[in-house]
Design a protein around this motif. Structure first.
Motif, PDB file in Angstrom:
ATOM      1  N   TYR A 161      50.429  40.073   2.893  1.00 27.13           N
ATOM      2  CA  TYR A 161      49.642  41.080   2.186  1.00 27.13           C
ATOM      3  C   TYR A 161      48.844  41.891   3.205  1.00 27.13           C
ATOM      4  CZ  TYR A 161      45.810  37.637   2.582  1.00 27.13           C
ATOM      5  OH  TYR A 161      44.881  36.735   3.046  1.00 27.13           O
ATOM      6  N   VAL A 168      47.367  46.598  -4.352  1.00 23.51           N
ATOM      7  CA  VAL A 168      47.111  45.313  -5.012  1.00 23.51           C
ATOM      8  C   VAL A 168      48.197  45.050  -6.053  1.00 23.51           C
ATOM      9  CG1 VAL A 168      45.502  44.017  -6.461  1.00 23.51           C
ATOM     10  CG2 VAL A 168      44.624  45.454  -4.599  1.00 23.51           C
ATOM     11  N   PHE A 171      51.393  43.793  -4.407  1.00 23.51           N
ATOM     12  CA  PHE A 171      51.325  42.387  -4.005  1.00 23.51           C
ATOM     13  C   PHE A 171      51.375  41.467  -5.228  1.00 23.51           C
ATOM     14  CE2 PHE A 171      48.952  38.540  -2.494  1.00 23.51           C
ATOM     15  CZ  PHE A 171      49.938  38.086  -1.631  1.00 23.51           C
ATOM     16  N   MET A 219      43.625  41.049  -2.954  1.00 20.25           N
ATOM     17  CA  MET A 219      44.961  40.444  -2.879  1.00 20.25           C
ATOM     18  C   MET A 219      44.861  38.939  -2.652  1.00 20.25           C
ATOM     19  SD  MET A 219      47.111  43.207  -0.565  1.00 20.25           S
ATOM     20  CE  MET A 219      46.949  44.975  -0.844  1.00 20.25           C
TER      21      MET A 219
END
Length: 378
Positions: A161, A168, A171, A219
């Motif tokens: 990430y 976001v 991910f 994340m």
């Protein structure tokens, strides 16, 4: 010399990822043949007689599975000739999705490999291409199916990430797709821009922009939350597993125990010293073939360094550091060695303490480096 673990480095890759700073070289059949001969010579120098009993073996890279079939079998035979595989608790091979045809998978299984670590990174073909990976998402499905087919079910996948252009939501999609496999182990790392990488060059030229820090933090929190909801517990800052599937090899590092470091650029931790091997491939091969000890640098590790590293490494684990075990191991109380470091960090909300353990708080995990520097002994 009782060394509980062995790390063996295979530096070849079919493609060099843009973020990778490990010792790696483009795969070349002739060079790989020479390397495996030199590697065998180095292993034999450490273990010249009876096979060594180790708890864990980890074959990393590079990409060990980039070797052709004959070379992979030679590597597996070399390891089997020097280590008691049948008494090894965990035998891991790193692999890239797309490298594992059925013959290689069957070969790994036949030689006693019982754990596979797959470098998946993201479930997004466009992002994979952007970071220099050559596999596709479909390869992940194909490879995991082959592993399950032969009974290699202890599979871990790596996720990344904080990648350039990664949101976001991107991910979250990767984590959700990863969870569908129901695997026993997941590792996840934020992008670190390291010198001598493609991304480092781009970053210095202003051509690479990472997501904002608050997005990276989101994340990481999303990762923790979703894995926990799927019964996969966090046992280290970057590692998550179902009960009983924690990486025994990596716990060797975090428990500050000894291990062989074998291969070009490999780091070892032997009683009283750390070793760093020669990195350039021709120099490694030449020295390994002539002396059997292709060591670039040896550094003595005294009591002070061992106690510091006990804290740096042990606090990475969710369970933290046992104060009673520290006393038993070093014949000194932790509070006497590190003074007011623990109460000071507790007052800042970075550490918490139970009857026998000291561990990072949620905030402490995010600010880990600030915690670790408090455990440097003057």
């Amino acid at each position: 010399m009782n060394i509980p673990s062995a790390y063996i480095h295979i530096p070849f890759c079919q493609q060099i990822c843009h973020y990778c700073d490990f010792t790696k070289f483009f795969y070349n059949e002739r060079l790989a043949d020479e390397y495996l001969t030199a590697l065998e010579k180095e292993i034999h120098t450490y273990i010249p007689g009876e096979k060594a009993k180790v708890n864990t073996i980890f074959v990393g890279g590079g990409t060990p599975t980039a070797l052709n079939h004959a070379q992979l079998e030679k590597l597996l035979e070399t390891i089997a000739d020097h280590f008691l595989i049948e008494e090894c608790e965990e035998y891991t091979f790193e692999a890239n999705p797309g490298d594992l045809d059925l013959e290689k998978v069957k070969m790994l299984k036949a030689y006693g490999v019982d754990r596979i670590s797959l470098g998946v990174q993201v479930f997004d073909d466009a992002m994979l291409e952007k970071i220099g990976r050559i596999h596709k998402v479909a390869d992940v499905y194909t490879n995991i199916e082959r592993l399950m087919q032969v009974g290699l079910t202890n599979v871990s996948i790596d996720l990344m990430y904080g990648l350039p252009g990664q949101s976001v939501a991107d991910f979250e999609k990767t984590v959700d797709e990863a969870m569908q496999f129901g695997l026993p182990h997941y590792s996840s790392y934020s992008l670190q821009i390291e010198p001598k990488t493609v991304f480092y060059q781009r970053y210095n030229k202003g051509k690479l922009v990472k997501p904002p820090e608050e997005d990276e933090a989101e994340m990481y929190e999303l990762l923790q939350r979703k894995l926990a909801a799927n019964g996969v517990s966090q046992y280290e800052i970057s590692n998550f597993s179902k009960p009983g599937y924690e990486s025994k090899h990596n716990l060797t590092y975090w428990n500050n125990e000894n291990y062989y470091g074998i291969g070009a650029g490999a780091h070892g931790y032997l009683p009283g010293k750390r070793t760093v091997n020669i990195r350039p491939l021709p120099a490694y091969v030449k020295e390994a073939m002539s002396s059997g000890k292709p060591i670039l640098h040896e550094e003595p590790v005294g009591l002070k360094e061992r106690m510091e590293e006990e804290m740096f490494l042990g606090l990475r684990k969710t369970e933290g550091v046992s104060t009673s075990q520290f006393t038993e191991k070093y014949q000194r109380k932790l509070s006497n060695v590190f003074g007011d470091a623990v109460p000071k960090l507790k007052s800042r909300g970075l550490l918490e303490e139970t009857e026998d353990r000291i561990r990072l708080t949620e905030r402490g995990r995010i600010l880990g480096n600030e915690v670790f520097q408090e455990f440097l002994i003057d």
